[in-house]
Scaffold this active site. Structure first.
Site, PDB file in Angstrom:
ATOM      1  N   LYS A 121       0.845  -1.194   0.000  1.00  0.00           N
ATOM      2  CA  LYS A 121       0.000   0.000   0.000  1.00  0.00           C
ATOM      3  C   LYS A 121       0.881   1.246   0.000  1.00  0.00           C
ATOM      4  O   LYS A 121       1.718   1.423   0.878  1.00  0.00           O
ATOM      5  CB  LYS A 121      -0.901  -0.020   1.247  1.00  0.00           C
ATOM      6  CG  LYS A 121      -1.801   1.200   1.391  1.00  0.00           C
ATOM      7  CD  LYS A 121      -2.880   0.959   2.450  1.00  0.00           C
ATOM      8  CE  LYS A 121      -3.740   2.198   2.680  1.00  0.00           C
ATOM      9  NZ  LYS A 121      -4.813   1.956   3.655  1.00  0.00           N
ATOM     10  N   ASP A 226     -13.454   4.336  10.137  1.00  0.00           N
ATOM     11  CA  ASP A 226     -13.801   4.264   8.720  1.00  0.00           C
ATOM     12  C   ASP A 226     -14.264   2.834   8.463  1.00  0.00           C
ATOM     13  O   ASP A 226     -13.885   2.197   7.479  1.00  0.00           O
ATOM     14  CB  ASP A 226     -12.591   4.632   7.860  1.00  0.00           C
ATOM     15  CG  ASP A 226     -12.978   5.026   6.437  1.00  0.00           C
ATOM     16  OD1 ASP A 226     -14.191   5.222   6.182  1.00  0.00           O
ATOM     17  OD2 ASP A 226     -12.082   5.117   5.581  1.00  0.00           O
TER      18      ASP A 226
HETATM   19  P1  ADP Z   1      -7.622   3.468   1.432  1.00  0.00           P
HETATM   20  O1  ADP Z   1      -7.058   3.933   2.722  1.00  0.00           O
HETATM   21  O2  ADP Z   1      -7.063   4.283   0.325  1.00  0.00           O
HETATM   22  O3  ADP Z   1      -9.104   3.330   1.437  1.00  0.00           O
HETATM   23  P2  ADP Z   1      -7.448   0.560   1.698  1.00  0.00           P
HETATM   24  O4  ADP Z   1      -6.446   0.045   2.676  1.00  0.00           O
HETATM   25  O5  ADP Z   1      -8.865   0.566   2.133  1.00  0.00           O
HETATM   26  O6  ADP Z   1      -6.989   2.010   1.190  1.00  0.00           O
HETATM   27  O7  ADP Z   1      -7.301  -0.279   0.355  1.00  0.00           O
HETATM   28  C1  ADP Z   1      -8.013   0.025  -0.822  1.00  0.00           C
HETATM   29  C2  ADP Z   1      -8.481  -1.256  -1.488  1.00  0.00           C
HETATM   30  O8  ADP Z   1      -7.352  -2.072  -1.822  1.00  0.00           O
HETATM   31  C3  ADP Z   1      -9.350  -2.128  -0.601  1.00  0.00           C
HETATM   32  O9  ADP Z   1     -10.702  -1.793  -0.689  1.00  0.00           O
HETATM   33  C4  ADP Z   1      -9.074  -3.516  -1.111  1.00  0.00           C
HETATM   34  O10 ADP Z   1      -9.861  -3.792  -2.241  1.00  0.00           O
HETATM   35  C5  ADP Z   1      -7.623  -3.443  -1.575  1.00  0.00           C
HETATM   36  N1  ADP Z   1      -6.703  -3.945  -0.523  1.00  0.00           N
HETATM   37  C6  ADP Z   1      -6.120  -3.226   0.452  1.00  0.00           C
HETATM   38  N2  ADP Z   1      -5.333  -3.985   1.243  1.00  0.00           N
HETATM   39  C7  ADP Z   1      -5.413  -5.228   0.757  1.00  0.00           C
HETATM   40  C8  ADP Z   1      -4.816  -6.489   1.141  1.00  0.00           C
HETATM   41  N3  ADP Z   1      -3.984  -6.605   2.180  1.00  0.00           N
HETATM   42  N4  ADP Z   1      -5.141  -7.579   0.400  1.00  0.00           N
HETATM   43  C9  ADP Z   1      -5.978  -7.478  -0.649  1.00  0.00           C
HETATM   44  N5  ADP Z   1      -6.554  -6.333  -1.061  1.00  0.00           N
HETATM   45  C10 ADP Z   1      -6.286  -5.212  -0.375  1.00  0.00           C
HETATM   46 MG    MG Z   2     -10.242   2.005   2.478  1.00  0.00          MG
END
Ligand code: ADP
Ligand code: MG
Length: 393
Positions: A121, A226
């Site tokens: 991320k 959130d």
């Molecule tokens: P933001 O803070 O920008 O909302 P998130 O952590 O919610 O970011 O991640 C955005 C999207 O990426 C999630 O809705 C999911 O679909 C995907 N995602 C995030 N982390 C993972 C993970 N560890 N494994 C699989 N998909 C992930």
């Molecule tokens: Mg998110």
């Protein structure tokens, strides 16, 4: 944003040296004077200038000559520094497809040497929110150390620290693998965000397990803030995993009750609409009692036995300090406030962030050959950053 990692392969040691020099310079310059970059990078025979051209071509740097000749990092440049560090540490060997675009992040698959796929991320704090409003320019101007490098790095540090601590306490979260700058590497969650799921075998059970996690978080002194169908992943066995932690707060936060109720309400609303759940029934069906719940079946914040020491105890150990928490929280809450009275005038994020002029970074280890007065200079500029941040509050 497109992340053309092939470029990584063509970048030399000197390229990264100069990129790192710009990052260091950004601790106390919004635009780092070219001459300073040259002095930090210390390449022979004017090599810095050639390298700068190459980095500019690959959009890792932005050139600015409006006040004086200088450069700053782009998001891409910052991404590459973090990715390079991760690769050097052996965290992963390849970057794959993009699997998520969050509000304030980009998520990619990355592969370990043994083929295991992980999730990376890249935090982009401020990406959405900065799009609006002149008032935010003022907001930022008063907080000169709050620029995107600093905030995104803080968000990554917080997310990593919380994920680790939550995992230790048995919460269903991804395994936190590593963090660097604005980048967090974690295990890849199987399944889909709940928002994509149209049918469930056992919606009541899933609902109760999700609400159960909100309550358990509060018992551990935390509120997600959130907690919704975008930040809950669910697999084929209908097992849930929660993600996305940079905005979490302590139960001792002055708005804790409101945040808690909002998280609960999001889940209730989603299950009501998507799965036609009527809650009082489902709660009575499952545990036969409605203890600690209001007449609508919602858990009451005031009746939860909360331990508020979690943040201090567990998170300090991971390098995420109370001061860091104050800084990031002040930013997030400032954003939320100005969102409510914003017009939607588009202001380019990166240009906007140029207004900020100091940053804390994490790159000295990349210039391991630098010693003596220069590293002392780095310490001084870090201190200057920190004190200028607090003085202006
Ligand atoms: P933001 O803070 O920008 O909302 P998130 O952590 O919610 O970011 O991640 C955005 C999207 O990426 C999630 O809705 C999911 O679909 C995907 N995602 C995030 N982390 C993972 C993970 N560890 N494994 C699989 N998909 C992930
Ligand atoms: Mg998110």
């Amino acid at each position: 944003m497109k992340l053309d990692v092939d470029v990584l392969r063509y970048l030399s040691k000197d390229d990264f040296r100069v990129l790192t020099a710009v990052e260091l310079g950004m601790r106390n310059h919004e635009i780092v004077p070219t001459e300073l970059i040259d002095r930090i990078a210390r390449l022979k025979h004017g090599g810095t200038y050639k390298v700068l051209k190459n980095l500019l071509k690959h959009k890792l740097l932005h050139h600015d000559s409006s006040k004086y000749d200088g450069f700053r990092l782009t998001y891409l440049g910052y991404d590459f520094l973090a990715i390079k560090t991760m690769v050097n540490k052996g965290v992963f060997v390849a970057v794959g497809r993009q699997i998520g675009v969050g509000k304030e992040s980009d998520i990619f698959e990355v592969a370990r040497e043994d083929g295991t796929v992980l999730a990376m991320k890249l935090h982009r704090l401020g990406r959405v929110s900065f799009r609006a409003v002149k008032s935010k320019r003022d907001y930022l101007r008063h907080r000169s150390s709050y620029n995107w490098l600093y905030l995104s790095r803080l968000a990554a540090l917080k997310e990593f620290a919380f994920m680790k601590a939550l995992e230790t306490h048995g919460f269903p979260v991804p395994n936190a693998v590593e963090h660097n700058r604005h980048c967090v590497v974690m295990s890849l969650v199987q399944g889909y965000p709940l928002v994509q799921v149209k049918q469930l075998q056992n919606p009541e059970t899933v609902f109760e397990s999700i609400i159960g996690q909100v309550v358990r978080l509060a018992e551990h002194g935390l509120i997600h803030c959130d907690f919704n169908e975008f930040n809950i992943m669910i697999d084929d066995d209908e097992k849930i995993t929660m993600i996305d932690f940079p905005q979490m707060v302590s139960v001792s936060h002055r708005n804790a009750q409101m945040y808690f109720d909002r998280d609960v309400e999001c889940i209730f609303k989603f299950f009501r609409k998507r799965f036609n759940l009527s809650f009082q029934e489902s709660i009575d069906d499952i545990d036969g009692s409605d203890e600690g719940r209001d007449e609508a079946g919602k858990p009451c914040f005031s009746e939860i036995e909360r331990s508020a020491g979690f943040l201090d105890r567990e998170l300090a150990a991971s390098g995420f300090t109370r001061k860091d928490e104050e800084n990031i929280q002040r930013f997030i809450e400032g954003e939320a406030e100005s969102d409510t009275n914003s017009d939607s005038e588009g202001v380019d994020l990166v240009e906007d962030l140029n207004e900020a002029d100091t940053v804390d970074g994490d790159s000295s280890h990349l210039l391991e050959q630098d010693e003596g007065d220069e590293s002392q200079g780095k310490e001084e500029s870090r201190e200057a950053c920190e004190s200028s941040g607090s003085e202006k509050e």
